[in-house]
Each structure stands twice: as structure tokens, then as C-alpha cells.
Design an enzyme around this catalytic site. Structure first.
Site, short mmCIF file in Angstrom:
data_model
loop_
_atom_site.label_atom_id
_atom_site.label_comp_id
_atom_site.label_asym_id
_atom_site.label_seq_id
_atom_site.Cartn_x
_atom_site.Cartn_y
_atom_site.Cartn_z
N GLY A 170 0.83 -1.19 0.00
CA GLY A 170 0.00 0.00 0.00
C GLY A 170 0.87 1.24 0.00
O GLY A 170 2.00 1.22 -0.48
N ARG A 249 1.18 -4.12 12.49
CA ARG A 249 0.51 -4.39 13.76
C ARG A 249 1.17 -5.61 14.40
O ARG A 249 1.59 -6.52 13.70
CB ARG A 249 -0.99 -4.65 13.56
CG ARG A 249 -1.80 -3.41 13.23
CD ARG A 249 -1.95 -2.50 14.44
NE ARG A 249 -2.87 -1.40 14.21
CZ ARG A 249 -2.52 -0.20 13.80
NH1 ARG A 249 -1.23 0.06 13.55
NH2 ARG A 249 -3.42 0.75 13.63
N GLU A 278 0.57 -4.71 23.39
CA GLU A 278 1.17 -3.43 23.78
C GLU A 278 0.45 -2.83 24.98
O GLU A 278 -0.78 -2.96 25.10
CB GLU A 278 1.09 -2.46 22.59
CG GLU A 278 1.91 -2.92 21.40
CD GLU A 278 1.75 -2.02 20.19
OE1 GLU A 278 1.07 -0.97 20.30
OE2 GLU A 278 2.29 -2.35 19.13
N HIS A 296 6.09 1.52 19.27
CA HIS A 296 5.00 1.85 18.35
C HIS A 296 5.03 3.35 18.02
O HIS A 296 4.03 4.06 18.16
CB HIS A 296 3.64 1.47 18.96
CG HIS A 296 2.57 1.30 17.92
ND1 HIS A 296 1.49 0.47 18.06
CD2 HIS A 296 2.40 1.89 16.68
CE1 HIS A 296 0.71 0.53 17.00
NE2 HIS A 296 1.24 1.38 16.14
#
Length: 332
Positions: A170, A249, A278, A296
Site C-alpha cells: 500500500g 501491527r 502493547e 509503536h
């Protein structure tokens, strides 16, 4: 979608379900009546129900929600505040939002779209260089005073010439590919279907992609099809000299299997910005010098944060004015 312009000239109500910096807080409060979940101290569903009950003739019709899965916008969320007609998320991914349920109820959804793409692509390349050249590990070696007593640190591996497989081509995956081409890497990819605009070699099977790659970069969305798309078999196929980088992710990768292959030396290293649970990071990963960890944070730079504030405010203003959202997200 029903127009959400406030009655009586009052500022419209926005539910804030994201921790904010000073600028975002000020921008929101200058335009809207903000009900802040994190300031309430209440459980999520209780906060939503109380907000719905307390708003009077102008119930909350929009919510600004953090990305990353901390808060799930699902049927229970929507039941608690039935007046809601718009959800604006600060995440590039929308796996924390039930898009089908929102569409069924006529709730519009806006995402961050490509605000973060450049920064995440840069971060992915940074993680890869760090793992291959052992930058963080070498830094720790020098700081501990070991250079003088033990001599030169272990050699790293060059990036140029590597065969890189990207899962998900993407906006982020494409930018990663462009950057790594500049390093002289050969790019291959996996996605739901071949991309007409991509000249890279396409692999319909992720295991085959891993077997043909020195580096595997996870850049796909998280959904039922991509949960644990990188499993033990894929990691074994990557091989003992292979490196994996995950900026997508945490649940795209089977973390238990990743730990196993790292412990057994079946892959060479990993660069991880995301984790399955997380903010908890497995202790095994913390102790590995061939693993580079970040919190993250691939999406966060000073510049992207400023762009995100502008986009979130613009989406909310468009909604309350009855205009189309700038970055709508629809169920696939």
C-alpha cells in the site's frame, strides 16, 4: 448522514478518546465542547453513557478516537452513545473500528490515511539498517566500556544488494520499496492481488516470498486474513540469515513463534515497532542483542503530528458543516 450542526449557536460536542498534546487540545477546545474520556476517570462504557445523558439537546455526534486498538469502536461502544454519527480516528489502521457495524448504523468514519506513510517508511528502513549493522547493540557495547577491554564489536551485514520481501504494498509498503531500491535492494511483494502499477516481483504466497528474501518487512493492514500472516512456517522459510521488520501491527506476526526462531538462531534478527500485547513487550525480546525495539512510534514525528492535528480538525469541521469527510474509510 444527518447534519450535526449544533443548535442554538452552541459549540458542538466532541467525545475525546485520545491523549492529546497542547496544540490538539487547544484546537479542539477552541471549536468544540470537548468531553474527555481520560480526564473522566470512568470506565469507557460508563463515560459514553454519561456523556450521552448529560449533553442535553445537543448530544454528542462525533468522537475522536485513538488508533492502535486501545479503544474498540464496536457495537457496545455505539450502543452506549446512540447519537454518534461520526468517528474520526488518529490511526492509519482501522482494525479497532467495526466498519461494517458503523456503516449499518450510518456512522461515518474518517482515518489518518497517508499522513504517516513517509515517516513509517523511514522508520522501517531505520530499523532494518540498525539490525543489519548492529547499531544499537554496538552503541551499548561502547557505552559499557567494552571496546577497550574486548576489542572490536561483531561485524554487521550490508544492506545494499539484499533481496527484500514486503508484505503489503500500500502507501507505506510502496514508499519502503522506493527507499530500499535506492540502496540497491531487489524488491518483491505479497498482497491480496498483484498491483498494476508495481514492477516488482509478485508472490501470491507469503511463505514463498520469505524463502526468496533476505529481509521480510510487514507493512499490511491487520484483519482476519492477515492476523499471524507471519507464522512459524514463514519465519522458518526466511532462514538463519534472514531479518524481519514489523511496522504494521503486532498481531500480524505470531510473537511466540518469532521468539522461538530467534532463540534457536533460525533467523538472524528482528526490528519491531509493534507487539501483540502493547505496551507489554516479552522479556525474551528485551534480552536479545539482535533485536531492535521501538515503542509503536514509527508514525510519530514533529511534522506528522502537526499534519495529523490539521487533518483531524478538518474532518470534524467538515462533518459538523455537513460537508464530505476529507479521509473517509468504508468497509471493504
Amino acid at each position: 448522514m444527518t447534519s450535526a450542526v449544533a443548535t442554538g449557536g452552541e459549540r458542538p460536542v466532541v467525545l475525546l478518546l485520545r491523549r492529546t498534546d497542547d496544540r490538539l487540545a487547544a484546537e479542539l477546545r477552541s471549536r468544540f465542547r470537548v468531553l474527555n474520556f481520560y480526564e473522566s476517570g470512568a470506565p469507557l462504557l460508563s463515560f459514553l453513557a454519561a456523556a450521552a445523558a448529560a449533553a442535553g439537546p445537543d448530544p454528542p455526534r462525533a468522537a475522536l478516537v485513538v488508533g492502535g486498538g486501545t479503544i474498540q469502536v464496536n457495537a457496545a461502544f455505539l450502543d452506549a452513545v446512540p447519537s454518534l454519527a461520526c468517528v474520526v480516528t488518529t490511526g492509519a489502521g482501522v482494525d479497532h473500528i467495526d466498519l461494517v457495524e458503523c456503516a449499518r448504523r450510518g456512522v461515518a468514519v474518517a482515518g489518518a490515511r497517508r499522513v504517516f506513510s513517509t515517516d513509517v517508511a523511514d522508520h522501517a528502513v531505520g530499523l532494518l539498517v540498525d539490525v543489519l549493522r548492529r547499531l544499537s547493540a554496538s552503541d551499548r557495547y561502547v557505552r559499557r566500556g567494552l571496546w577497550a577491554s574486548r576489542g572490536d564489536y561483531l561485524l554487521g551485514s550490508k544492506l545494499s544488494g539484499k533481496h527484500v520481501g514486503i508484505i503489503g504494498l500500500g502507501s507505506i509498503g510502496s514508499l519502503i520499496a522506493k527507499r530500499l531500491q535506492a540502496f540497491g535492494c531487489t524488491i518483491s511483494y505479497n498482497s491480496r492481488r498483484p498491483k498494476d502499477c508495481a514492477s516488482y516481483n509478485y508472490f501470491p504466497d507469503v511463505t514463498d516470498l520469505a524463502a526468496a528474501s533476505d529481509v521480510l518487512i510487514v507493512a499490511c493492514a491487520l484483519n482476519d486474513e492477515t492476523r499471524h500472516i507471519v507464522d512459524g512456517g514463514v519465519l522458518e522459510a526466511l532462514g538463519k540469515d534472514g531479518v524481519i521488520v514489523n511496522i504494521a501491527r503486532g498481531r500480524n506476526v505470531d510473537e511466540a513463534e518469532l521468539i522461538r526462531v530467534l532463540k534457536e538462531g533460525r533467523i538472524a534478527g528482528a526490528g519491531l515497532d509493534v507487539f501483540e500485547k502493547e505496551p507489554d513487550v516479552p522479556a525474551e525480546l528485551l534480552s536479545m542483542d539482535n533485536v531492535v525495539l521501538t515503542a509503536h512510534e514509527a508514525v510519530f514525528t514533529t511534522e506528522s503530528n502537526s499534519d495529523l492535528v490539521d487533518l483531524m480538525i478538518a474532518n470534524l469541521e467538515a462533518f459538523f458543516s455537513g460537508d464530505p469527510l476529507l479521509t473517509p474509510v468504508l468497509p471493504k
